[in-house]
Enzyme design. Structure first.
Site, PDB file in Angstrom:
ATOM      1  N   THR A 100       0.819  -1.206   0.000  1.00 41.43           N
ATOM      2  CA  THR A 100       0.000   0.000   0.000  1.00 41.43           C
ATOM      3  C   THR A 100       0.857   1.261   0.000  1.00 41.43           C
ATOM      4  OG1 THR A 100      -1.496   1.278   1.405  1.00 41.43           O
ATOM      5  CG2 THR A 100      -0.141  -0.324   2.520  1.00 41.43           C
ATOM      6  N   ASP A 101       0.285   2.340  -0.527  1.00 43.22           N
ATOM      7  CA  ASP A 101       0.989   3.632  -0.483  1.00 43.22           C
ATOM      8  C   ASP A 101       1.120   4.160   0.948  1.00 43.22           C
ATOM      9  OD1 ASP A 101      -1.673   4.322  -0.052  1.00 43.22           O
ATOM     10  OD2 ASP A 101      -1.782   5.823  -1.642  1.00 43.22           O
ATOM     11  N   GLU A 102       0.331   3.571   1.874  1.00 41.86           N
ATOM     12  CA  GLU A 102       0.374   4.080   3.253  1.00 41.86           C
ATOM     13  C   GLU A 102       1.733   3.851   3.912  1.00 41.86           C
ATOM     14  OE1 GLU A 102      -2.906   3.579   5.830  1.00 41.86           O
ATOM     15  OE2 GLU A 102      -4.374   3.674   4.218  1.00 41.86           O
TER      16      GLU A 102
ATOM     17  N   TYR B 137      -1.703  -0.192  11.210  1.00 42.36           N
ATOM     18  CA  TYR B 137      -1.889  -0.906   9.930  1.00 42.36           C
ATOM     19  C   TYR B 137      -0.710  -0.657   9.001  1.00 42.36           C
ATOM     20  CZ  TYR B 137      -3.319  -1.423   5.045  1.00 42.36           C
ATOM     21  OH  TYR B 137      -3.336  -1.728   3.711  1.00 42.36           O
TER      22      TYR B 137
ATOM     23  N   LYS C  71       2.168  -3.247   7.446  1.00 44.16           N
ATOM     24  CA  LYS C  71       2.411  -3.474   6.011  1.00 44.16           C
ATOM     25  C   LYS C  71       3.869  -3.146   5.654  1.00 44.16           C
ATOM     26  CE  LYS C  71      -0.164  -4.498   3.134  1.00 44.16           C
ATOM     27  NZ  LYS C  71      -0.605  -5.818   2.605  1.00 44.16           N
TER      28      LYS C  71
HETATM   29  P1  NAD Z   1      -9.984  -6.943   2.728  1.00 45.54           P
HETATM   30  O1  NAD Z   1      -9.932  -6.611   4.172  1.00 45.54           O
HETATM   31  O2  NAD Z   1     -11.218  -6.635   1.944  1.00 45.54           O
HETATM   32  O3  NAD Z   1      -9.720  -8.512   2.508  1.00 45.54           O
HETATM   33  C1  NAD Z   1      -8.720  -9.197   3.203  1.00 45.54           C
HETATM   34  C2  NAD Z   1      -8.922 -10.697   2.981  1.00 45.54           C
HETATM   35  O4  NAD Z   1      -7.848 -11.390   3.648  1.00 45.54           O
HETATM   36  C3  NAD Z   1     -10.222 -11.242   3.558  1.00 45.54           C
HETATM   37  O5  NAD Z   1     -10.842 -12.123   2.649  1.00 45.54           O
HETATM   38  C4  NAD Z   1      -9.787 -11.994   4.810  1.00 45.54           C
HETATM   39  O6  NAD Z   1     -10.639 -13.069   5.166  1.00 45.54           O
HETATM   40  C5  NAD Z   1      -8.393 -12.462   4.406  1.00 45.54           C
HETATM   41  N1  NAD Z   1      -7.525 -12.696   5.572  1.00 45.54           N
HETATM   42  C6  NAD Z   1      -7.279 -11.844   6.597  1.00 45.54           C
HETATM   43  N2  NAD Z   1      -6.442 -12.415   7.491  1.00 45.54           N
HETATM   44  C7  NAD Z   1      -6.132 -13.644   6.991  1.00 45.54           C
HETATM   45  C8  NAD Z   1      -5.304 -14.692   7.450  1.00 45.54           C
HETATM   46  N3  NAD Z   1      -4.603 -14.603   8.611  1.00 45.54           N
HETATM   47  N4  NAD Z   1      -5.199 -15.810   6.690  1.00 45.54           N
HETATM   48  C9  NAD Z   1      -5.898 -15.918   5.523  1.00 45.54           C
HETATM   49  N5  NAD Z   1      -6.710 -14.964   5.054  1.00 45.54           N
HETATM   50  C10 NAD Z   1      -6.822 -13.830   5.787  1.00 45.54           C
HETATM   51  O7  NAD Z   1      -8.708  -6.254   2.094  1.00 45.54           O
HETATM   52  P2  NAD Z   1      -8.531  -5.548   0.661  1.00 45.54           P
HETATM   53  O8  NAD Z   1      -9.012  -4.158   0.749  1.00 45.54           O
HETATM   54  O9  NAD Z   1      -9.036  -6.469  -0.374  1.00 45.54           O
HETATM   55  O10 NAD Z   1      -6.941  -5.488   0.586  1.00 45.54           O
HETATM   56  C11 NAD Z   1      -6.199  -6.581   0.034  1.00 45.54           C
HETATM   57  C12 NAD Z   1      -4.719  -6.238   0.097  1.00 45.54           C
HETATM   58  O11 NAD Z   1      -4.479  -5.038  -0.653  1.00 45.54           O
HETATM   59  C13 NAD Z   1      -4.198  -5.960   1.500  1.00 45.54           C
HETATM   60  O12 NAD Z   1      -2.930  -6.539   1.612  1.00 45.54           O
HETATM   61  C14 NAD Z   1      -4.126  -4.440   1.583  1.00 45.54           C
HETATM   62  O13 NAD Z   1      -3.122  -4.043   2.474  1.00 45.54           O
HETATM   63  C15 NAD Z   1      -3.794  -4.091   0.158  1.00 45.54           C
HETATM   64  N6  NAD Z   1      -4.250  -2.761  -0.332  1.00 45.54           N
HETATM   65  C16 NAD Z   1      -5.547  -2.375  -0.179  1.00 45.54           C
HETATM   66  C17 NAD Z   1      -5.957  -1.154  -0.725  1.00 45.54           C
HETATM   67  C18 NAD Z   1      -7.391  -0.701  -0.616  1.00 45.54           C
HETATM   68  O14 NAD Z   1      -7.698   0.430  -1.005  1.00 45.54           O
HETATM   69  N7  NAD Z   1      -8.320  -1.508  -0.137  1.00 45.54           N
HETATM   70  C19 NAD Z   1      -5.042  -0.348  -1.398  1.00 45.54           C
HETATM   71  C20 NAD Z   1      -3.709  -0.772  -1.508  1.00 45.54           C
HETATM   72  C21 NAD Z   1      -3.340  -1.989  -0.990  1.00 45.54           C
HETATM   73  O1  DAU Z   2      -4.133   4.005   0.439  1.00 43.98           O
HETATM   74  C1  DAU Z   2      -4.363   2.637   0.453  1.00 43.98           C
HETATM   75  C2  DAU Z   2      -5.172   2.270   1.670  1.00 43.98           C
HETATM   76  O2  DAU Z   2      -6.486   2.770   1.456  1.00 43.98           O
HETATM   77  C3  DAU Z   2      -5.197   0.766   1.929  1.00 43.98           C
HETATM   78  O3  DAU Z   2      -3.903   0.336   2.251  1.00 43.98           O
HETATM   79  C4  DAU Z   2      -6.145   0.426   3.081  1.00 43.98           C
HETATM   80  O4  DAU Z   2      -6.241  -0.976   3.234  1.00 43.98           O
HETATM   81  C5  DAU Z   2      -7.510   0.987   2.755  1.00 43.98           C
HETATM   82  O5  DAU Z   2      -8.397   0.752   3.838  1.00 43.98           O
HETATM   83  C6  DAU Z   2      -7.415   2.493   2.475  1.00 43.98           C
HETATM   84  O6  DAU Z   2      -7.086   3.222   3.680  1.00 43.98           O
HETATM   85  P1  DAU Z   2      -7.797   4.610   4.061  1.00 43.98           P
HETATM   86  O7  DAU Z   2      -7.668   4.802   5.522  1.00 43.98           O
HETATM   87  O8  DAU Z   2      -7.358   5.701   3.171  1.00 43.98           O
HETATM   88  O9  DAU Z   2      -9.309   4.220   3.638  1.00 43.98           O
HETATM   89  P2  DAU Z   2     -10.722   4.449   4.358  1.00 43.98           P
HETATM   90  O10 DAU Z   2     -11.771   4.054   3.377  1.00 43.98           O
HETATM   91  O11 DAU Z   2     -10.788   3.873   5.726  1.00 43.98           O
HETATM   92  O12 DAU Z   2     -10.763   6.046   4.507  1.00 43.98           O
HETATM   93  C7  DAU Z   2     -10.599   6.903   3.391  1.00 43.98           C
HETATM   94  C8  DAU Z   2     -10.616   8.335   3.899  1.00 43.98           C
HETATM   95  O13 DAU Z   2     -11.948   8.634   4.383  1.00 43.98           O
HETATM   96  C9  DAU Z   2      -9.702   8.582   5.090  1.00 43.98           C
HETATM   97  O14 DAU Z   2      -9.143   9.880   4.982  1.00 43.98           O
HETATM   98  C10 DAU Z   2     -10.616   8.512   6.302  1.00 43.98           C
HETATM   99  C11 DAU Z   2     -11.934   9.008   5.755  1.00 43.98           C
HETATM  100  N1  DAU Z   2     -13.155   8.431   6.378  1.00 43.98           N
HETATM  101  C12 DAU Z   2     -13.284   7.081   6.414  1.00 43.98           C
HETATM  102  C13 DAU Z   2     -14.392   6.486   6.971  1.00 43.98           C
HETATM  103  C14 DAU Z   2     -14.519   4.994   7.033  1.00 43.98           C
HETATM  104  C15 DAU Z   2     -14.166   9.274   6.843  1.00 43.98           C
HETATM  105  O15 DAU Z   2     -14.080  10.512   6.775  1.00 43.98           O
HETATM  106  N2  DAU Z   2     -15.271   8.677   7.396  1.00 43.98           N
HETATM  107  C16 DAU Z   2     -15.419   7.341   7.492  1.00 43.98           C
HETATM  108  O16 DAU Z   2     -16.459   6.861   8.052  1.00 43.98           O
END
Ligand code: NAD
Ligand code: DAU
Length: 340
Positions: free
Chosen positions: A125-127, A153, A157
């Site tokens: 992730t970019d985080e 988190y 990562k």
């Molecule tokens: P998500 O939370 O929707 O899904 C995570 C999945 O992993 C779930 O199906 C869960 O059951 C499984 N899981 C969790 N712990 C586990 C374990 N110990 N063993 C086996 N399975 C397990 O997550 P997502 O948003 O789909 O993110 C997927 C990946 O992409 C993550 O690694 C996250 O850090 C990365 N990522 C997410 C975003 C985003 O915007 N959502 C952006 C950049 C990177």
């Molecule tokens: O940048 C990549 C990341 O993006 C991934 O690595 C993470 O897994 C993914 O969850 C996401 O993280 P963020 O914290 O950016 O996403 P989230 O949807 O939780 O929040 C997006 C923005 O919105 C953040 O600035 C917080 C804000 N927010 C979020 C929620 C849930 C609100 O203002 N209100 C809310 O209820």
């Protein structure tokens, strides 16, 4: 090739499985997922029924199980999505994040190394880069930006990424890493900004915007992310990190306003609530490396992607209504109760 996809019952992992299926891959695809609160077997039901994938329910921290899966299915490639992924939950309790994101990644690396697999891709992730100031639009995260994390988190990562790179340097284990910005699209768990706001707006519930809503994220459609990952897995250079992003920065309040407008709902539903602790101000990705080396660029414009995503949530109410009517209620009350 035989591929192991971890976390394939979650948001991005499931979209990746659908992407592979659409490409008519000849590869054998095995999905390993422990089905935490974020994992949902309904999401990938059709792929299992049509024998497009083999599903194994299990935890990536279980070394014996991971060994068994790698041996039984003669896995060549691991694409590692499984993680605890929600920043707010990591602020409440980081233990599951350390366990899955760090120790789980280590189990996969070590097992993969001992089984001699040909590629390990870490979905990161970019985080891991921390955040950027709001008043410096010229600054973007590059692959050279130092790791500088904010939340438990992102720290978990980043720790995993460092382990992945250590396995390359120490053992020449063939790894790649992608670091992507915020994804949106079908099957995203409704604790995240976009699906949460869609679900609340449809129920005429308040839309809880943290702080002043001025924090900026760089949104990318999940399909563009999946396409980028497949390109890196196939053609990326081992030992390399690739940033992925949409050049599509929006403040949170802009996102919320777009959703309200699209659903024909009133802005009076917006409620500014107590800010997230340590809230990252701005993410913005420089994705020129993957563009130059692999020819990737985003294909889905946000204005179109957000409309089709909102439509998906309207057309697939049973998918998310089942989630928000269950234990999610207790989560919501804990996270948002007393925050206004
Ligand atoms: P998500 O939370 O929707 O899904 C995570 C999945 O992993 C779930 O199906 C869960 O059951 C499984 N899981 C969790 N712990 C586990 C374990 N110990 N063993 C086996 N399975 C397990 O997550 P997502 O948003 O789909 O993110 C997927 C990946 O992409 C993550 O690694 C996250 O850090 C990365 N990522 C997410 C975003 C985003 O915007 N959502 C952006 C950049 C990177
Ligand atoms: O940048 C990549 C990341 O993006 C991934 O690595 C993470 O897994 C993914 O969850 C996401 O993280 P963020 O914290 O950016 O996403 P989230 O949807 O939780 O929040 C997006 C923005 O919105 C953040 O600035 C917080 C804000 N927010 C979020 C929620 C849930 C609100 O203002 N209100 C809310 O209820």
């Amino acid at each position: 090739m035989n591929q192991l996809i971890t976390g394939g019952a979650g948001f991005i992992g499931a979209n990746y499985l659908y992407y592979l299926a659409e490409q008519n891959t000849k590869d054998k695809i095995v999905c390993l997922d422990s089905l935490t609160y974020a994992g949902n077997l309904h999401t990938i039901d059709s792929l299992i029924k049509e024998d497009k994938i083999t599903f194994v329910k299990g935890d990536i921290t279980d070394r014996a199980l991971v060994d068994k899966v790698l041996t039984e299915h003669q896995i060549d490639v691991i694409v590692h999505f499984a993680a605890e992924s929600h920043v707010d939950r990591s602020i409440e309790d980081a233990s599951a994040f350390l366990n899955t994101n760090i120790l789980g990644t280590h189990v996969l690396l070590e097992a993969g190394r001992q089984h001699g697999i040909s590629r390990f891709h870490q979905v990161s992730t970019d985080e891991v880069y921390g955040d950027l100031p709001l008043d410096r639009p010229d600054l973007l995260f590059t692959e050279e930006t130092p790791i500088h994390t904010s939340s438990p988190y992102s720290a978990s990562k980043a720790s995993a990424d460092l382990l992945v790179l250590a396995y390359f340097r120490t053992f020449r284990f063939p790894v790649t890493i992608s670091r992507c910005s915020n994804n949106y699209g079908p099957y995203q768990f409704p604790e995240k900004l976009i699906p949460l706001m869609i679900a609340n707006a449809l129920a005429d519930k308040k839309l809880p915007v943290y702080g002043k809503g001025e924090n900026v994220r760089d949104w990318l459609h999940v399909r563009d992310h999946c396409r980028a990952i497949a390109m890196i897995v196939n053609d990326g250079k081992v030992g390399e990190v690739y940033n992925i992003g949409g050049h599509n920065e929006r403040s949170n309040i802009q996102i919320v306003q777009t959703i309200l407008q699209s659903l024909g709902k009133d802005e009076s539903l917006i409620e500014y609530v107590t800010d997230r602790k340590g809230h990252d101000l701005r993410y913005a990705i420089d994705a020129s490396k993957i563009g130059k080396e692999l020819g990737w660029k985003p294909e889905i414009y946000f204005d179109e992607g957000i409309v089709s995503t909102i439509k998906w949530y309207l057309d697939n109410k049973p998918w998310w209504e089942e989630i928000v009517s269950g234990e999610y209620q207790a989560y919501y009350a804990k996270m948002y109760g007393g925050r206004s």
